[in-house]
Design an enzyme around this catalytic site. Structure first.
Site, mmCIF file in Angstrom:
data_model
loop_
_atom_site.group_PDB
_atom_site.id
_atom_site.type_symbol
_atom_site.label_atom_id
_atom_site.label_comp_id
_atom_site.label_asym_id
_atom_site.label_seq_id
_atom_site.Cartn_x
_atom_site.Cartn_y
_atom_site.Cartn_z
ATOM 1 N N GLY A 1 44.675 48.502 40.062
ATOM 2 C CA GLY A 1 44.286 48.710 41.464
ATOM 3 C C GLY A 1 43.402 49.933 41.620
ATOM 4 N N LYS B 1 42.184 35.168 42.602
ATOM 5 C CA LYS B 1 41.612 34.963 43.941
ATOM 6 C C LYS B 1 40.329 35.746 44.197
ATOM 7 C CE LYS B 1 45.741 33.934 46.554
ATOM 8 N NZ LYS B 1 46.672 34.517 47.514
ATOM 9 N N ARG C 1 51.179 54.105 28.445
ATOM 10 C CA ARG C 1 50.972 55.048 29.539
ATOM 11 C C ARG C 1 51.602 56.414 29.246
ATOM 12 N NH1 ARG C 1 51.386 51.389 35.061
ATOM 13 N NH2 ARG C 1 49.168 50.934 35.116
ATOM 14 N N GLY D 1 45.463 46.285 34.261
ATOM 15 C CA GLY D 1 46.226 45.093 34.627
ATOM 16 C C GLY D 1 46.088 43.970 33.620
HETATM 17 P P1 AMP Z 1 44.611 38.608 39.123
HETATM 18 O O1 AMP Z 1 45.957 39.246 39.277
HETATM 19 O O2 AMP Z 1 43.961 38.211 40.389
HETATM 20 O O3 AMP Z 1 43.703 39.387 38.181
HETATM 21 O O4 AMP Z 1 44.876 37.213 38.427
HETATM 22 C C1 AMP Z 1 45.437 37.112 37.153
HETATM 23 C C2 AMP Z 1 46.065 35.771 37.052
HETATM 24 O O5 AMP Z 1 45.094 34.785 37.301
HETATM 25 C C3 AMP Z 1 46.625 35.476 35.679
HETATM 26 O O6 AMP Z 1 48.023 35.472 35.764
HETATM 27 C C4 AMP Z 1 46.078 34.085 35.354
HETATM 28 O O7 AMP Z 1 47.075 33.202 34.899
HETATM 29 C C5 AMP Z 1 45.549 33.615 36.683
HETATM 30 N N1 AMP Z 1 44.477 32.625 36.527
HETATM 31 C C6 AMP Z 1 43.373 32.737 35.759
HETATM 32 N N2 AMP Z 1 42.656 31.602 35.809
HETATM 33 C C7 AMP Z 1 43.304 30.750 36.625
HETATM 34 C C8 AMP Z 1 43.054 29.421 37.061
HETATM 35 N N3 AMP Z 1 41.980 28.750 36.668
HETATM 36 N N4 AMP Z 1 43.953 28.873 37.914
HETATM 37 C C9 AMP Z 1 45.035 29.550 38.307
HETATM 38 N N5 AMP Z 1 45.317 30.820 37.937
HETATM 39 C C10 AMP Z 1 44.465 31.406 37.098
#
Ligand code: AMP
Length: 375
Positions: free
Chosen positions: A352, A175, A38, A329
């Site tokens: 974000g 999520k 960055r 991210g």
């Molecule tokens: P996000 O911050 O929503 O982009 O999510 C990223 C996180 O999702 C990472 O730390 C991954 O470890 C987690 N992740 C990816 N696939 C899975 C899964 N099948 N079950 C639980 N966590 C997951």
């Protein structure tokens, strides 16, 4: 979205003092910067300003101090690194040491702009936030987007308006609820959507599959069913890497069986990655695309046992002739981990902010720049 003023619009800067809002929110461990991307990303703007004869005072936030001075979040390591890269740039202390930054307090803005002739925002990663240092200075000073901010806006807005087709979005991460708004916005412009990561289990549940102990948001199942009924193709995995009862993420010694399965998981089994068949099939879709946007890992890639799907997508992104964009991210971290970051056409510096720009088509920080007084 109308364009934002550029550095060239600031007129003659010789002898002028420029306030630069940068995003130097780098990871610092025990006082050492572990990734200075960055800081380096802001160098083209800083070097251009200095080349025009301007003096530069930079400011940034770093981490999440709670509105008060906190040594653990001092910008001292950033100041040292900056001095090595471009001597002569002043750097103010962490903006978030003052609660008036996040409160967008006018008195803080007045202190920031005092003594400066122009403002440059190159902090893409913070431009979706109505914080004092982002939206305040353009009320007082002729203002422009720096090179980094400009490139981010050009690439990410271009995805909405004029992508080379077929345009494929690859979404993952934990999520659906976090990314629902951006998924809905993307479904307007993509030709197809690939869904992996933890969020795929809510989609699989919506198709009637049993997801065992996988991450699944019950209150989003109907929403996912509606999206699956829509006109655009949504590619879901058809095989899953799962961790059996007793197993722990990030802890192979805890035991627990790891098995390749279809899309119906028994009780107690957690889906932790897309399976190799799905990874290869997703790779084919990426190979045929004209543009690919990737946001979110395909599995728990931080655990090497479950990084296969994410690694395969990263490699497919590196191999395709498509224009490839990685949202910030975790996906940027994954691209780096799998050694393909330099093979992407664009790796966003803002997680974000990139989602907000794709979703809303504009950011508060950009609106502020458009409203600034002219030179
Ligand atoms: P996000 O911050 O929503 O982009 O999510 C990223 C996180 O999702 C990472 O730390 C991954 O470890 C987690 N992740 C990816 N696939 C899975 C899964 N099948 N079950 C639980 N966590 C997951």
């Amino acid at each position: 979205m109308s364009s934002v003023p550029r550095l060239e619009d600031l007129g003659d800067l010789a002898g002028k003092s420029v306030l630069l809002r940068a995003d130097f929110n780098v990871p610092v461990v025990d006082g050492e910067i572990t990734d200075d991307l960055r800081i380096r990303a802001a160098l083209p703007t800083i070097r251009w300003l200095i080349g025009q004869g301007a003096s530069v005072t930079a400011c940034t936030h770093l981490g999440r101090p709670k509105g008060q001075a906190d040594l653990a979040h001092s910008v001292d390591p950033v100041r040292d690194r900056l001095r090595e890269l471009v001597p002569g740039v002043e750097l103010l202390e962490n903006l978030r040491f003052d609660p008036r930054e996040t409160a967008n307090d006018g008195s803080f803005v007045e202190e920031l702009v005092e003594g400066h002739d122009a403002f440059v925002n190159d902090a893409f990663g913070a431009s979706h936030r109505a914080h004092a240092s982002i939206v305040g200075p353009p009320r007082f000073l002729p203002s422009a987007a720096g090179r980094l901010l400009h490139r981010e806006v050009e690439v990410l807005s271009g995805l909405r308006t004029n992508p080379r087709r077929p345009f494929v979005a690859v979404m993952g991460g934990s999520k659906v609820s976090d990314k629902l708004a951006v998924i809905e916005a993307l479904l307007e412009s993509v030709d197809s959507l690939i869904v992996g990561g933890g969020m795929c289990f809510t989609f699989l549940a919506a198709k009637g599959h049993s997801v065992g102990a996988s991450l699944c948001e019950d209150d989003m199942v109907d929403t996912c069913a509606r999206l699956l009924d829509g006109p655009k193709t949504i590619h879901l995995p058809y095989d899953i890497t799962a961790l059996g009862p007793g197993g722990k993420l990030m802890d192979p010694a805890a035991g627990g069986e790891v098995r390749q399965m279809g899309t119906n998981l028994p009780d107690g089994w957690i889906g932790v990655d897309i399976g190799p068949g799905s990874a290869a099939a997703f790779g084919d879709v990426i190979h045929e695309a004209g543009t690919v946007l990737w946001n979110g890992p395909m599995g728990v890639f931080e655990d090497p046992r479950f990084g296969g799907g994410t690694g395969a997508v990263a490699q497919a992104m590196a191999d395709t002739k498509a224009f490839t964009v990685v949202g910030g991210g975790d996906s940027a971290a994954a691209a780096k981990l799998f050694g393909v970051e330099h093979e992407m056409d664009h790796v966003s510096t803002g997680g974000g902010a990139s989602l907000a720009l794709i979703e809303q088509g504009d950011l508060v920080g950009l609106k502020a720049l458009r409203g600034a007084p002219s030179v």
